[in-house]
Design a protein around this motif. Structure first.
Motif, mmCIF file in Angstrom:
data_model
loop_
_atom_site.group_PDB
_atom_site.id
_atom_site.type_symbol
_atom_site.label_atom_id
_atom_site.label_comp_id
_atom_site.label_asym_id
_atom_site.label_seq_id
_atom_site.Cartn_x
_atom_site.Cartn_y
_atom_site.Cartn_z
ATOM 1 N N GLY A 82 65.443 35.015 39.517
ATOM 2 C CA GLY A 82 65.696 34.503 40.854
ATOM 3 C C GLY A 82 64.515 33.696 41.358
ATOM 4 N N GLN A 83 64.338 33.715 42.666
ATOM 5 C CA GLN A 83 63.261 32.962 43.308
ATOM 6 C C GLN A 83 62.427 33.900 44.179
ATOM 7 O OE1 GLN A 83 62.762 29.701 42.624
ATOM 8 N NE2 GLN A 83 64.544 29.703 41.248
ATOM 9 N N PRO A 84 61.658 34.812 43.568
ATOM 10 C CA PRO A 84 60.862 35.739 44.392
ATOM 11 C C PRO A 84 59.827 34.994 45.223
ATOM 12 C CG PRO A 84 60.182 35.826 42.093
ATOM 13 C CD PRO A 84 61.418 34.989 42.131
ATOM 14 N N ASN A 85 59.655 35.429 46.457
ATOM 15 C CA ASN A 85 58.671 34.844 47.367
ATOM 16 C C ASN A 85 57.324 35.522 47.123
ATOM 17 O OD1 ASN A 85 57.118 33.847 49.437
ATOM 18 N ND2 ASN A 85 58.586 34.339 51.063
ATOM 19 N N ILE A 86 56.398 34.817 46.476
ATOM 20 C CA ILE A 86 55.125 35.441 46.110
ATOM 21 C C ILE A 86 54.205 35.650 47.314
ATOM 22 C CG2 ILE A 86 55.225 34.605 43.737
ATOM 23 C CD1 ILE A 86 53.205 32.452 44.526
ATOM 24 N N ARG A 87 54.585 35.127 48.474
ATOM 25 C CA ARG A 87 53.789 35.385 49.683
ATOM 26 C C ARG A 87 54.140 36.741 50.286
ATOM 27 N NH1 ARG A 87 55.076 30.025 49.803
ATOM 28 N NH2 ARG A 87 56.954 30.406 51.053
ATOM 29 N N GLU A 119 46.938 41.306 35.140
ATOM 30 C CA GLU A 119 46.427 39.935 35.039
ATOM 31 C C GLU A 119 47.575 38.933 34.902
ATOM 32 O OE1 GLU A 119 43.273 39.162 35.536
ATOM 33 O OE2 GLU A 119 42.937 41.310 35.845
ATOM 34 N N MET A 120 48.633 39.297 34.187
ATOM 35 C CA MET A 120 49.801 38.426 34.073
ATOM 36 C C MET A 120 50.397 38.151 35.454
ATOM 37 S SD MET A 120 51.599 40.180 30.710
ATOM 38 C CE MET A 120 53.107 39.203 30.771
ATOM 39 N N LEU A 121 50.547 39.193 36.247
ATOM 40 C CA LEU A 121 51.117 39.021 37.580
ATOM 41 C C LEU A 121 50.242 38.129 38.449
ATOM 42 C CD1 LEU A 121 52.345 42.683 38.166
ATOM 43 C CD2 LEU A 121 53.796 40.669 37.861
ATOM 44 N N LYS A 122 48.942 38.321 38.370
ATOM 45 C CA LYS A 122 48.043 37.497 39.192
ATOM 46 C C LYS A 122 48.093 36.036 38.774
ATOM 47 C CE LYS A 122 44.460 40.380 38.786
ATOM 48 N NZ LYS A 122 43.099 40.942 38.989
ATOM 49 N N LEU A 123 48.257 35.765 37.467
ATOM 50 C CA LEU A 123 48.385 34.384 37.024
ATOM 51 C C LEU A 123 49.681 33.743 37.526
ATOM 52 C CD1 LEU A 123 47.028 34.563 33.363
ATOM 53 C CD2 LEU A 123 46.030 33.308 35.276
ATOM 54 N N LEU A 124 50.670 34.558 37.840
ATOM 55 C CA LEU A 124 51.908 34.057 38.434
ATOM 56 C C LEU A 124 51.808 33.933 39.950
ATOM 57 C CD1 LEU A 124 54.515 36.093 36.346
ATOM 58 C CD2 LEU A 124 54.061 33.636 36.178
ATOM 59 N N GLY A 125 50.670 34.309 40.497
ATOM 60 C CA GLY A 125 50.466 34.229 41.940
ATOM 61 C C GLY A 125 50.903 35.450 42.708
ATOM 62 N N VAL A 126 51.272 36.509 41.996
ATOM 63 C CA VAL A 126 51.750 37.736 42.642
ATOM 64 C C VAL A 126 50.554 38.611 43.010
ATOM 65 C CG1 VAL A 126 53.112 39.834 42.325
ATOM 66 C CG2 VAL A 126 53.930 37.656 41.396
ATOM 67 N N THR A 127 50.485 39.061 44.249
ATOM 68 C CA THR A 127 49.387 39.931 44.690
ATOM 69 C C THR A 127 49.874 41.247 45.303
ATOM 70 O OG1 THR A 127 49.316 38.792 46.835
ATOM 71 C CG2 THR A 127 47.851 37.965 45.100
#
Length: 263
Positions: free
Chosen positions: A106-111, A203-211
């Protein structure tokens, strides 16, 4: 002595604290996905010609060092059954020398907090529908939930057999068929309770912009690893598969011996 009796004797044998050099040797064998048996030979003056060497400190630091070199190498849309709006993102440089995959559904909102699942590869369950575990059910239910609830990120991690590799996993299954539970079988083979690490998944998640994350898992080790990687854990949610006569003991063992959050 029968195979079952020999395995029980190994399980009952007194355990001594291993010297640090032995621990490093076992770590090297885990990284190579070979059975944990090593021949330790002292070398006095110089390394014999043709012999490859590795310093214990380098072996022990390998996983952490590789995590720092993790990078995205390719990505492409891959429509899935039940989740047609999906993208596969391939990472290289992390755990061992193997590629790892994030499936962005889908289109998860990383903010905002993103729904996440860390799923260790299980050839027998994910692909062939093995009744010995609940892995395939968890994988497909997580993907479906993300597709129907605003999207998410499913990390598919190359850590077959709790990090011991497919050959050792099948060896452990052979022992389980003789009455040993999943953790005792791994111990008989020389492995620890769980050889996986999950820092590189953070680290994978952070490279995707997920915090910020909402994690679908029954395993508290995954939650603590993601927090240690610097991610904000907003919530965690159980994900269960079908119970049957073949996996009920396995599920109870994970709950009772490894603290998995299962009823």
């Amino acid at each position: 002595m029968t195979l079952a009796a020999d395995a029980q004797a190994r399980l009952d044998a007194p355990v001594a604290v291993a010297p640090s050099l032995y621990e490093s040797a076992l770590q090297l064998l885990r990284l190579a996905h070979v059975l944990p048996a090593a021949l330790i030979v002292p070398i006095e003056d110089q390394t014999p010609p043709g012999l490859l060497t590795a310093r214990a400190a380098n072996v022990n630091a390998f996983r952490g060092e590789r995590n720092g070199r993790l990078r995205i190498v390719n990505r492409a849309p891959v429509p899935l059954e039940g989740a047609p709006d999906s993208e596969f993102v391939v990472f290289r440089g992390g755990e061992g020398l193997r590629d790892q995959v994030a499936i962005v559904i889908g289109q998860p909102n990383i903010r905002e907090p993103v729904t996440v699942r860390l799923h260790s590869a299980c050839l027998t369950g994910d692909l062939f529908g093995s009744l010995k575990c609940d892995c395939g059910d968890q994988l497909r239910r997580a993907a479906r939930h993300m597709a129907e609830n605003g999207g998410g990120v499913l990390l598919y991690l190359d850590q077959e057999g709790r990090g011991n590799g497919l050959a050792n996993k099948i060896h452990a299954y052979s022992l389980q068929s003789r009455g040993f539970d999943t953790f005792d079988a791994d111990e008989i083979l020389g492995f620890e309770e769980d050889g996986r690490t999950f820092g590189f998944a953070g680290e994978m998640l952070k490279l995707l912009g997920v915090t910020q994350i909402r994690v679908m898992t029954n395993n508290p080790t995954k939650l603590s690893a993601l927090e240690a990687a610097g991610l904000v854990l907003v919530s965690d949610h159980r994900i269960v598969g079908r119970k049957n006569n073949h996996n009920i003991r396995y599920l109870a063992t994970k709950r009772d011996r490894a603290g998995h959050l299962l009823d």
